[in-house]
Design an enzyme around this catalytic site. Structure first.
Site, mmCIF file in Angstrom:
data_model
loop_
_atom_site.group_PDB
_atom_site.id
_atom_site.type_symbol
_atom_site.label_atom_id
_atom_site.label_comp_id
_atom_site.label_asym_id
_atom_site.label_seq_id
_atom_site.Cartn_x
_atom_site.Cartn_y
_atom_site.Cartn_z
ATOM 1 N N ASP A 140 -7.601 -2.754 7.865
ATOM 2 C CA ASP A 140 -7.713 -4.110 7.318
ATOM 3 C C ASP A 140 -9.072 -4.241 6.644
ATOM 4 O O ASP A 140 -9.967 -3.415 6.850
ATOM 5 C CB ASP A 140 -7.578 -5.166 8.431
ATOM 6 C CG ASP A 140 -7.114 -6.530 7.915
ATOM 7 O OD1 ASP A 140 -5.937 -6.868 8.118
ATOM 8 O OD2 ASP A 140 -7.937 -7.248 7.282
ATOM 9 N N ASP A 163 -9.606 -1.356 2.007
ATOM 10 C CA ASP A 163 -9.038 -2.209 0.969
ATOM 11 C C ASP A 163 -7.847 -1.444 0.411
ATOM 12 O O ASP A 163 -8.011 -0.368 -0.178
ATOM 13 C CB ASP A 163 -10.090 -2.470 -0.125
ATOM 14 C CG ASP A 163 -9.537 -3.272 -1.292
ATOM 15 O OD1 ASP A 163 -8.297 -3.443 -1.383
ATOM 16 O OD2 ASP A 163 -10.335 -3.719 -2.131
ATOM 17 N N VAL A 164 -6.649 -1.977 0.583
ATOM 18 C CA VAL A 164 -5.442 -1.218 0.222
ATOM 19 C C VAL A 164 -5.299 -0.971 -1.286
ATOM 20 O O VAL A 164 -4.472 -0.155 -1.697
ATOM 21 C CB VAL A 164 -4.139 -1.895 0.743
ATOM 22 C CG1 VAL A 164 -4.074 -1.861 2.256
ATOM 23 C CG2 VAL A 164 -3.993 -3.318 0.200
ATOM 24 N N TYR A 221 2.855 -14.070 -6.981
ATOM 25 C CA TYR A 221 3.290 -13.654 -5.635
ATOM 26 C C TYR A 221 4.748 -13.196 -5.673
ATOM 27 O O TYR A 221 5.087 -12.139 -5.135
ATOM 28 C CB TYR A 221 3.102 -14.814 -4.653
ATOM 29 C CG TYR A 221 3.359 -14.436 -3.202
ATOM 30 C CD1 TYR A 221 2.427 -13.710 -2.470
ATOM 31 C CD2 TYR A 221 4.552 -14.801 -2.572
ATOM 32 C CE1 TYR A 221 2.670 -13.358 -1.146
ATOM 33 C CE2 TYR A 221 4.804 -14.458 -1.253
ATOM 34 C CZ TYR A 221 3.852 -13.740 -0.540
ATOM 35 O OH TYR A 221 4.101 -13.392 0.771
ATOM 36 N N LYS A 277 6.037 -9.341 -4.857
ATOM 37 C CA LYS A 277 6.976 -9.056 -3.761
ATOM 38 C C LYS A 277 8.292 -8.493 -4.298
ATOM 39 O O LYS A 277 8.950 -7.686 -3.636
ATOM 40 C CB LYS A 277 7.200 -10.317 -2.926
ATOM 41 C CG LYS A 277 5.940 -10.770 -2.169
ATOM 42 C CD LYS A 277 5.423 -9.688 -1.230
ATOM 43 C CE LYS A 277 4.284 -10.151 -0.346
ATOM 44 N NZ LYS A 277 3.799 -9.089 0.564
ATOM 45 N N THR A 320 1.537 -17.996 10.486
ATOM 46 C CA THR A 320 0.405 -17.047 10.564
ATOM 47 C C THR A 320 -0.798 -17.732 9.907
ATOM 48 O O THR A 320 -0.637 -18.795 9.282
ATOM 49 C CB THR A 320 0.692 -15.748 9.774
ATOM 50 O OG1 THR A 320 0.699 -16.070 8.370
ATOM 51 C CG2 THR A 320 2.003 -15.087 10.162
ATOM 52 N N THR A 378 -0.091 -18.926 6.316
ATOM 53 C CA THR A 378 0.692 -20.136 6.058
ATOM 54 C C THR A 378 0.119 -21.369 6.756
ATOM 55 O O THR A 378 0.630 -22.475 6.552
ATOM 56 C CB THR A 378 2.154 -19.938 6.527
ATOM 57 O OG1 THR A 378 2.130 -19.444 7.866
ATOM 58 C CG2 THR A 378 2.905 -18.973 5.639
HETATM 59 N N1 NAD Z 1 3.497 -15.629 6.758
HETATM 60 C C1 NAD Z 1 4.595 -15.722 6.008
HETATM 61 O O1 NAD Z 1 5.301 -16.747 5.987
HETATM 62 C C2 NAD Z 1 5.006 -14.539 5.166
HETATM 63 C C3 NAD Z 1 6.255 -14.612 4.529
HETATM 64 C C4 NAD Z 1 6.666 -13.544 3.752
HETATM 65 C C5 NAD Z 1 5.865 -12.444 3.605
HETATM 66 N N2 NAD Z 1 4.648 -12.403 4.215
HETATM 67 C C6 NAD Z 1 3.828 -11.207 3.995
HETATM 68 O O2 NAD Z 1 3.503 -10.656 5.255
HETATM 69 C C7 NAD Z 1 2.273 -9.948 5.141
HETATM 70 C C8 NAD Z 1 1.341 -10.388 6.257
HETATM 71 O O3 NAD Z 1 1.048 -11.762 6.060
HETATM 72 P P1 NAD Z 1 0.543 -12.735 7.217
HETATM 73 O O4 NAD Z 1 1.325 -13.967 7.088
HETATM 74 O O5 NAD Z 1 0.502 -12.016 8.517
HETATM 75 O O6 NAD Z 1 -0.916 -13.067 6.657
HETATM 76 P P2 NAD Z 1 -2.388 -12.937 7.298
HETATM 77 O O7 NAD Z 1 -3.261 -13.562 6.276
HETATM 78 O O8 NAD Z 1 -2.391 -13.423 8.700
HETATM 79 O O9 NAD Z 1 -2.631 -11.363 7.316
HETATM 80 C C9 NAD Z 1 -2.861 -10.620 6.144
HETATM 81 C C10 NAD Z 1 -3.880 -9.532 6.451
HETATM 82 O O10 NAD Z 1 -4.043 -8.711 5.264
HETATM 83 C C11 NAD Z 1 -5.428 -8.427 5.145
HETATM 84 N N3 NAD Z 1 -5.751 -8.103 3.758
HETATM 85 C C12 NAD Z 1 -5.799 -8.955 2.698
HETATM 86 N N4 NAD Z 1 -6.169 -8.278 1.597
HETATM 87 C C13 NAD Z 1 -6.359 -6.985 1.968
HETATM 88 C C14 NAD Z 1 -6.751 -5.812 1.271
HETATM 89 N N5 NAD Z 1 -7.043 -5.809 -0.052
HETATM 90 N N6 NAD Z 1 -6.833 -4.635 1.958
HETATM 91 C C15 NAD Z 1 -6.567 -4.610 3.290
HETATM 92 N N7 NAD Z 1 -6.214 -5.693 4.001
HETATM 93 C C16 NAD Z 1 -6.104 -6.873 3.335
HETATM 94 C C17 NAD Z 1 -6.131 -9.683 5.629
HETATM 95 O O11 NAD Z 1 -7.479 -9.411 5.985
HETATM 96 C C18 NAD Z 1 -5.270 -10.088 6.804
HETATM 97 O O12 NAD Z 1 -5.730 -9.520 8.016
HETATM 98 C C19 NAD Z 1 1.747 -10.220 3.736
HETATM 99 O O13 NAD Z 1 2.087 -9.129 2.893
HETATM 100 C C20 NAD Z 1 2.511 -11.464 3.323
HETATM 101 O O14 NAD Z 1 2.630 -11.575 1.927
HETATM 102 C C21 NAD Z 1 4.204 -13.441 4.995
#
Ligand code: NAD
Length: 266
Positions: free
Chosen positions: A40, A66-67, A171, A175, A206, A209
């Site tokens: 992360d 950083d991914v 976004y 996706k 999370t 959101t």
């Molecule tokens: N929460 C939702 O409703 C939801 C719905 C659909 C999809 N998603 C997807 O699920 C995944 C996780 O989301 P979440 O809700 O747990 O969010 P979150 O913000 O809790 O977690 C995301 C994590 O990604 C890390 N991150 C951000 N940019 C980065 C980078 N460049 N390199 C490495 N790490 C990085 C952040 O530090 C964080 O720890 C995401 O891809 C999000 O788009 C979430």
């Protein structure tokens, strides 16, 4: 800790593992016997998740990443192999919403800029992390998975990769890219027994959101379009990732697992 053992002996790399869905997935994978390399951008939270796993007698370590950085991906793949001997699972979970906090979330159902307000810089940032990051990660672990005799790559897309909405086209595009990239990769690497699938969460509680879901108007609108009548939990999504990572899914590749409380069925 007792390992139910659906991933016993396997080695997993989980990105975005410091928070939300990624943290829960890393915890669940470790609970099921996998050795997990969590990565992360957030080192403090990432190490806290690792400490909790280790306290629970799981095997885990953390690497800052950083991914969207290709050179770093090569180091991550090498680090996982060096530490745990192989790479069986990659869960690409890191992502950003691209939401502009300056824009009005009060009235927005999807919370994000409309096209006219979306800058090229925002677009490029969202694509670099959400879409290019998935490509780079998949590319980086393939040689290690070939050496291991196969593997499972799980790419977190979203319902936003299946349907559109009135905001945040970057976004949706990022996706959507993850969804179809996963199918292309699945076909290319099926002969190596590397499975590639996408997961499509609906509205999950999370930190990502939280700004929207803490607003009663936004929360109500989102729940109205979710037939099962509640927000998802990180565990709801992690459980799907666990299935795809396990040998129970050994004939599953190129598929899209929708976990959305019924939203896109409507
Ligand atoms: N929460 C939702 O409703 C939801 C719905 C659909 C999809 N998603 C997807 O699920 C995944 C996780 O989301 P979440 O809700 O747990 O969010 P979150 O913000 O809790 O977690 C995301 C994590 O990604 C890390 N991150 C951000 N940019 C980065 C980078 N460049 N390199 C490495 N790490 C990085 C952040 O530090 C964080 O720890 C995401 O891809 C999000 O788009 C979430």
């Amino acid at each position: 800790m007792q390992h139910p053992g659906r991933l016993t002996g396997k080695v997993a790399v989980v990105t975005g593992a410091a928070s939300g869905i990624g943290a829960e997935t890393a915890r669940l994978f470790a609970r099921h016997g996998a050795s997990v390399l969590l990565t992360d951008m957030n080192e403090v939270l990432g190490n806290a998740v690792v400490n909790a796993i280790v306290l629970d007698k799981g095997t885990a370590s953390f690497a800052l990443q950083d991914v969207s950085d290709e050179a770093r991906w090569a180091e991550i793949a090498a680090q996982a192999e060096r530490a745990y001997g192989r790479v069986d699972i990659l869960c690409n979970i890191a992502g950003i919403s691209g939401r502009d906090p300056k824009l009005n979330i009060q009235t927005s159902h999807t919370a994000g800029p409309r096209l006219a307000e979306q800058t090229l810089e925002q677009w490029n940032q969202v694509m670099a992390i959400n879409a290019t990051g998935v490509f780079l990660g998949t590319k980086a672990v393939i040689p290690a998975m070939q050496r291991a005799g196969g593997g499972s790559i799980i790419n977190i897309s979203s319902i936003c990769g299946i349907v559109g909405s009135h905001a945040n086209a970057a976004y949706h595009a990022s996706k959507g890219a993850v969804r179809i990239f996963s199918k292309a990769a699945a076909i290319q690497y099926a002969p190596d027994r590397i499975r590639v699938n996408s997961v499509h969460p609906g509205f999950v509680d999370t930190p990502m959101t939280a700004p929207g879901h803490s607003n009663p108007d936004v929360a109500r609108k989102r729940l109205e379009v979710t037939p099962l009548g509640r927000f998802g939990t990180p565990y709801d999504i992690a459980a799907g990732c666990l299935y795809l990572a396990s040998d129970e899914a050994s004939w599953v590749t190129g598929s899209e697992l929708v976990i959305d409380g019924g939203m896109t069925a409507n």
